[in-house]
Scaffold this motif. Structure first.
Motif, PDB file in Angstrom:
ATOM      1  N   ASP A 194      -1.854  12.462 -16.689  1.00 48.82           N
ATOM      2  CA  ASP A 194      -0.846  12.542 -15.625  1.00 48.82           C
ATOM      3  C   ASP A 194      -1.240  11.677 -14.435  1.00 48.82           C
ATOM      4  O   ASP A 194      -0.384  11.032 -13.806  1.00 48.82           O
ATOM      5  CB  ASP A 194      -0.651  13.994 -15.173  1.00 48.82           C
ATOM      6  N   ALA A 195      -2.527  11.663 -14.124  1.00 49.69           N
ATOM      7  CA  ALA A 195      -3.010  10.874 -12.992  1.00 49.69           C
ATOM      8  C   ALA A 195      -2.881   9.381 -13.257  1.00 49.69           C
ATOM      9  O   ALA A 195      -2.408   8.618 -12.402  1.00 49.69           O
ATOM     10  CB  ALA A 195      -4.463  11.235 -12.695  1.00 49.69           C
ATOM     11  N   THR A 196      -3.277   8.940 -14.451  1.00 43.72           N
ATOM     12  CA  THR A 196      -3.216   7.507 -14.738  1.00 43.72           C
ATOM     13  C   THR A 196      -1.774   7.028 -14.848  1.00 43.72           C
ATOM     14  O   THR A 196      -1.478   5.881 -14.486  1.00 43.72           O
ATOM     15  CB  THR A 196      -3.990   7.168 -16.025  1.00 43.72           C
ATOM     16  N   ARG A 197      -0.878   7.888 -15.336  1.00 39.93           N
ATOM     17  CA  ARG A 197       0.543   7.497 -15.354  1.00 39.93           C
ATOM     18  C   ARG A 197       1.062   7.279 -13.942  1.00 39.93           C
ATOM     19  O   ARG A 197       1.828   6.344 -13.685  1.00 39.93           O
ATOM     20  CB  ARG A 197       1.375   8.557 -16.084  1.00 39.93           C
ATOM     21  N   TRP A 198       0.640   8.150 -13.025  1.00 40.56           N
ATOM     22  CA  TRP A 198       1.077   7.979 -11.626  1.00 40.56           C
ATOM     23  C   TRP A 198       0.487   6.684 -11.055  1.00 40.56           C
ATOM     24  O   TRP A 198       1.186   5.925 -10.375  1.00 40.56           O
ATOM     25  CB  TRP A 198       0.651   9.166 -10.768  1.00 40.56           C
ATOM     26  N   LEU A 199      -0.788   6.420 -11.332  1.00 45.84           N
ATOM     27  CA  LEU A 199      -1.429   5.212 -10.822  1.00 45.84           C
ATOM     28  C   LEU A 199      -0.763   3.958 -11.387  1.00 45.84           C
ATOM     29  O   LEU A 199      -0.546   2.983 -10.659  1.00 45.84           O
ATOM     30  CB  LEU A 199      -2.917   5.218 -11.182  1.00 45.84           C
ATOM     31  N   GLU A 200      -0.427   3.987 -12.676  1.00 45.97           N
ATOM     32  CA  GLU A 200       0.243   2.837 -13.280  1.00 45.97           C
ATOM     33  C   GLU A 200       1.615   2.597 -12.654  1.00 45.97           C
ATOM     34  O   GLU A 200       1.990   1.454 -12.377  1.00 45.97           O
ATOM     35  CB  GLU A 200       0.381   3.059 -14.790  1.00 45.97           C
ATOM     36  N   GLN A 201       2.347   3.680 -12.400  1.00 45.73           N
ATOM     37  CA  GLN A 201       3.653   3.536 -11.772  1.00 45.73           C
ATOM     38  C   GLN A 201       3.528   3.047 -10.340  1.00 45.73           C
ATOM     39  O   GLN A 201       4.315   2.195  -9.894  1.00 45.73           O
ATOM     40  CB  GLN A 201       4.413   4.867 -11.810  1.00 45.73           C
ATOM     41  N   ARG A 202       2.541   3.566  -9.623  1.00 47.85           N
ATOM     42  CA  ARG A 202       2.332   3.142  -8.236  1.00 47.85           C
ATOM     43  C   ARG A 202       1.983   1.661  -8.187  1.00 47.85           C
ATOM     44  O   ARG A 202       2.489   0.917  -7.336  1.00 47.85           O
ATOM     45  CB  ARG A 202       1.216   3.966  -7.593  1.00 47.85           C
ATOM     46  N   TYR A 203       1.123   1.230  -9.108  1.00 46.51           N
ATOM     47  CA  TYR A 203       0.771  -0.191  -9.158  1.00 46.51           C
ATOM     48  C   TYR A 203       2.011  -1.034  -9.463  1.00 46.51           C
ATOM     49  O   TYR A 203       2.241  -2.071  -8.822  1.00 46.51           O
ATOM     50  CB  TYR A 203      -0.310  -0.440 -10.210  1.00 46.51           C
ATOM     51  N   SER A 204       2.813  -0.593 -10.418  1.00 48.66           N
ATOM     52  CA  SER A 204       4.025  -1.337 -10.784  1.00 48.66           C
ATOM     53  C   SER A 204       4.979  -1.444  -9.605  1.00 48.66           C
ATOM     54  O   SER A 204       5.601  -2.495  -9.393  1.00 48.66           O
ATOM     55  CB  SER A 204       4.724  -0.654 -11.964  1.00 48.66           C
ATOM     56  N   ASP A 205       5.086  -0.371  -8.833  1.00 48.55           N
ATOM     57  CA  ASP A 205       5.972  -0.394  -7.658  1.00 48.55           C
ATOM     58  C   ASP A 205       5.480  -1.401  -6.624  1.00 48.55           C
ATOM     59  O   ASP A 205       6.284  -2.123  -6.011  1.00 48.55           O
ATOM     60  CB  ASP A 205       6.051   1.001  -7.031  1.00 48.55           C
ATOM     61  N   ILE A 206       4.167  -1.461  -6.423  1.00 49.00           N
ATOM     62  CA  ILE A 206       3.607  -2.408  -5.460  1.00 49.00           C
ATOM     63  C   ILE A 206       3.830  -3.842  -5.951  1.00 49.00           C
ATOM     64  O   ILE A 206       4.236  -4.727  -5.183  1.00 49.00           O
ATOM     65  CB  ILE A 206       2.101  -2.139  -5.240  1.00 49.00           C
ATOM     66  N   ARG A 207       3.576  -4.072  -7.238  1.00 48.24           N
ATOM     67  CA  ARG A 207       3.734  -5.422  -7.774  1.00 48.24           C
ATOM     68  C   ARG A 207       5.191  -5.883  -7.707  1.00 48.24           C
ATOM     69  O   ARG A 207       5.469  -7.073  -7.489  1.00 48.24           O
ATOM     70  CB  ARG A 207       3.233  -5.491  -9.218  1.00 48.24           C
ATOM     71  N   ALA A 208       6.124  -4.940  -7.885  1.00 47.81           N
ATOM     72  CA  ALA A 208       7.536  -5.301  -7.837  1.00 47.81           C
ATOM     73  C   ALA A 208       7.942  -5.849  -6.470  1.00 47.81           C
ATOM     74  O   ALA A 208       8.907  -6.612  -6.345  1.00 47.81           O
ATOM     75  CB  ALA A 208       8.403  -4.084  -8.193  1.00 47.81           C
ATOM     76  N   GLU A 209       7.194  -5.466  -5.430  1.00 47.62           N
ATOM     77  CA  GLU A 209       7.475  -5.931  -4.075  1.00 47.62           C
ATOM     78  C   GLU A 209       6.533  -7.055  -3.643  1.00 47.62           C
ATOM     79  O   GLU A 209       6.469  -7.389  -2.461  1.00 47.62           O
ATOM     80  CB  GLU A 209       7.356  -4.757  -3.089  1.00 47.62           C
ATOM     81  N   SER A 210       5.817  -7.628  -4.609  1.00 44.54           N
ATOM     82  CA  SER A 210       4.828  -8.665  -4.298  1.00 44.54           C
ATOM     83  C   SER A 210       5.308 -10.038  -4.769  1.00 44.54           C
ATOM     84  O   SER A 210       6.230 -10.148  -5.579  1.00 44.54           O
ATOM     85  CB  SER A 210       3.482  -8.336  -4.971  1.00 44.54           C
ATOM     86  N   GLU A 211       4.629 -11.066  -4.273  1.00 47.34           N
ATOM     87  CA  GLU A 211       4.939 -12.444  -4.662  1.00 47.34           C
ATOM     88  C   GLU A 211       3.771 -13.027  -5.449  1.00 47.34           C
ATOM     89  O   GLU A 211       2.610 -12.822  -5.084  1.00 47.34           O
ATOM     90  CB  GLU A 211       5.216 -13.308  -3.423  1.00 47.34           C
ATOM     91  N   ARG A 212       4.091 -13.741  -6.501  1.00 44.96           N
ATOM     92  CA  ARG A 212       3.071 -14.378  -7.318  1.00 44.96           C
ATOM     93  C   ARG A 212       2.381 -15.479  -6.517  1.00 44.96           C
ATOM     94  O   ARG A 212       3.025 -16.253  -5.811  1.00 44.96           O
ATOM     95  CB  ARG A 212       3.726 -14.973  -8.575  1.00 44.96           C
ATOM     96  N   LEU A 213       1.066 -15.531  -6.610  1.00 44.06           N
ATOM     97  CA  LEU A 213       0.292 -16.591  -5.980  1.00 44.06           C
ATOM     98  C   LEU A 213       0.073 -17.703  -6.994  1.00 44.06           C
ATOM     99  O   LEU A 213      -0.537 -17.480  -8.056  1.00 44.06           O
ATOM    100  CB  LEU A 213      -1.066 -16.061  -5.513  1.00 44.06           C
ATOM    101  N   ASP A 214       0.534 -18.889  -6.697  1.00 43.97           N
ATOM    102  CA  ASP A 214       0.297 -20.015  -7.584  1.00 43.97           C
ATOM    103  C   ASP A 214      -1.183 -20.408  -7.565  1.00 43.97           C
ATOM    104  O   ASP A 214      -1.763 -20.820  -8.560  1.00 43.97           O
ATOM    105  CB  ASP A 214       1.149 -21.217  -7.201  1.00 43.97           C
ATOM    106  N   THR A 215      -1.764 -20.256  -6.393  1.00 49.06           N
ATOM    107  CA  THR A 215      -3.189 -20.562  -6.246  1.00 49.06           C
ATOM    108  C   THR A 215      -3.718 -19.790  -5.060  1.00 49.06           C
ATOM    109  O   THR A 215      -2.984 -19.528  -4.095  1.00 49.06           O
ATOM    110  CB  THR A 215      -3.427 -22.072  -6.045  1.00 49.06           C
ATOM    111  N   LEU A 216      -4.978 -19.404  -5.100  1.00 49.75           N
ATOM    112  CA  LEU A 216      -5.586 -18.696  -3.979  1.00 49.75           C
ATOM    113  C   LEU A 216      -6.048 -19.645  -2.887  1.00 49.75           C
ATOM    114  O   LEU A 216      -5.769 -19.451  -1.718  1.00 49.75           O
ATOM    115  CB  LEU A 216      -6.763 -17.834  -4.463  1.00 49.75           C
ATOM    116  N   PRO A 217      -6.817 -20.705  -3.216  1.00 54.19           N
ATOM    117  CA  PRO A 217      -7.329 -21.552  -2.134  1.00 54.19           C
ATOM    118  C   PRO A 217      -6.253 -22.422  -1.522  1.00 54.19           C
ATOM    119  O   PRO A 217      -5.175 -22.550  -2.067  1.00 54.19           O
ATOM    120  CB  PRO A 217      -8.410 -22.395  -2.826  1.00 54.19           C
TER     121      PRO A 217
END
Length: 262
Positions: free
Chosen positions: A239-262
């Motif tokens: 139950d805990a890991t399912r919540w963590l996976e969903q929370r991560y997915s929610d954060i990523r859905a609001e994030s932008e892909r980085l083409d490069t870090l430097p």
């Protein structure tokens, strides 16, 4: 649909007589045995069984008393609630460092390994995090608003050489990394198995989800506003890991892909 007063009355009854419901869960028990097992008077048992029967939580028959499906389910829910409250109270000092509006589930605390810096073991949380990452056998997903471990990029680079690694950085952290350790982040960003994201709308705690040989495991890492590591919560509970996976997915859905870090 039950009224609020009905719900409160049943909750009160379950809380007062949870010991009886536990005893009657799954088998019929005679009233005499209930009195002996719970050290109740016969009159107390009679009143209790009458109240539980009237509420539909117990079936009272000549062969003995047994919890109904409703009674068993309510007892299970009550026990789960009590365990959740106990987990929160046990770790309230660490949880108190969260912002007032932090999105967090008590499911993460159930059967978790909670590590905090101690006088004789100030690096215990770091060791717990690194032990989790060492168990990786597949994808590693990380959200990080700040680095409290100077080996963070080094760990990410080592993992990305072997496994698929996603890291969501806070945008301000990306700027700091580009400025402070450009060579290290360039090495990381060039690895084929590494994917980076940035966000301005993540939580104040870090989050890790790791695929291991035994299944998904995860962690929540708690920081102070001064970037001090206050503790970490490591869990493999489903139950805990399912919540963590969903929370991560929610954060990523609001994030932008980085083409490069430097």
């Amino acid at each position: 649909m039950s009224s609020d007063s009905d719900v409160e009355a049943v909750l009160d009854l379950v809380a007062k007589r949870i010991d009886v419901l536990r005893l009657l869960d799954g088998e019929r028990v005679r009233k005499r045995t209930i009195a002996e097992e719970l050290d109740y008077s016969r009159s107390t048992v009679n009143r209790t069984i009458t109240a539980l029967t009237d509420a539909g939580l117990v079936d009272d028959a000549p062969g003995g008393c047994q919890a109904t499906v409703v009674g068993s389910l309510l007892a299970e829910q009550y026990d789960a609630y009590v365990r959740g409250v106990a987990d929160v109270l046990t770790h309230r000092q660490l949880l108190a460092s969260f912002p007032l509006d932090a999105e967090f589930s008590p499911k993460v605390l159930a059967d978790a390994e909670v590590s905090v810096p101690r006088g004789s073991s100030p690096y215990e949380p770091y060791h717990a995090i690194e032990a989790l990452l060492e168990r990786a056998s597949g994808q590693v997903r990380v959200y990080v608003p700040t680095f409290t471990n100077p080996r963070g990029i080094e760990l990410a680079t080592r993992l990305s050489a072997e496994f698929d690694v996603e890291i969501i950085f806070d945008r301000e952290l990306v700027r700091e990394l580009r400025s402070d350790i450009p060579d290290e982040v360039e090495t990381l960003s060039q690895l084929e198995k590494f994917t980076g994201y940035e966000t301005t709308d993540g939580p104040d705690y870090s989050l890790i989800v790791v695929d291991t040989e035994s299944g998904a495991e995860g962690a929540v890492i708690v920081h102070s506003t001064e970037r001090e590591l206050l503790g970490c919560i490591v869990t493999g509970a489903p139950d805990a890991t399912r919540w963590l996976e969903q929370r991560y997915s929610d954060i990523r859905a609001e994030s932008e892909r980085l083409d490069t870090l430097p």
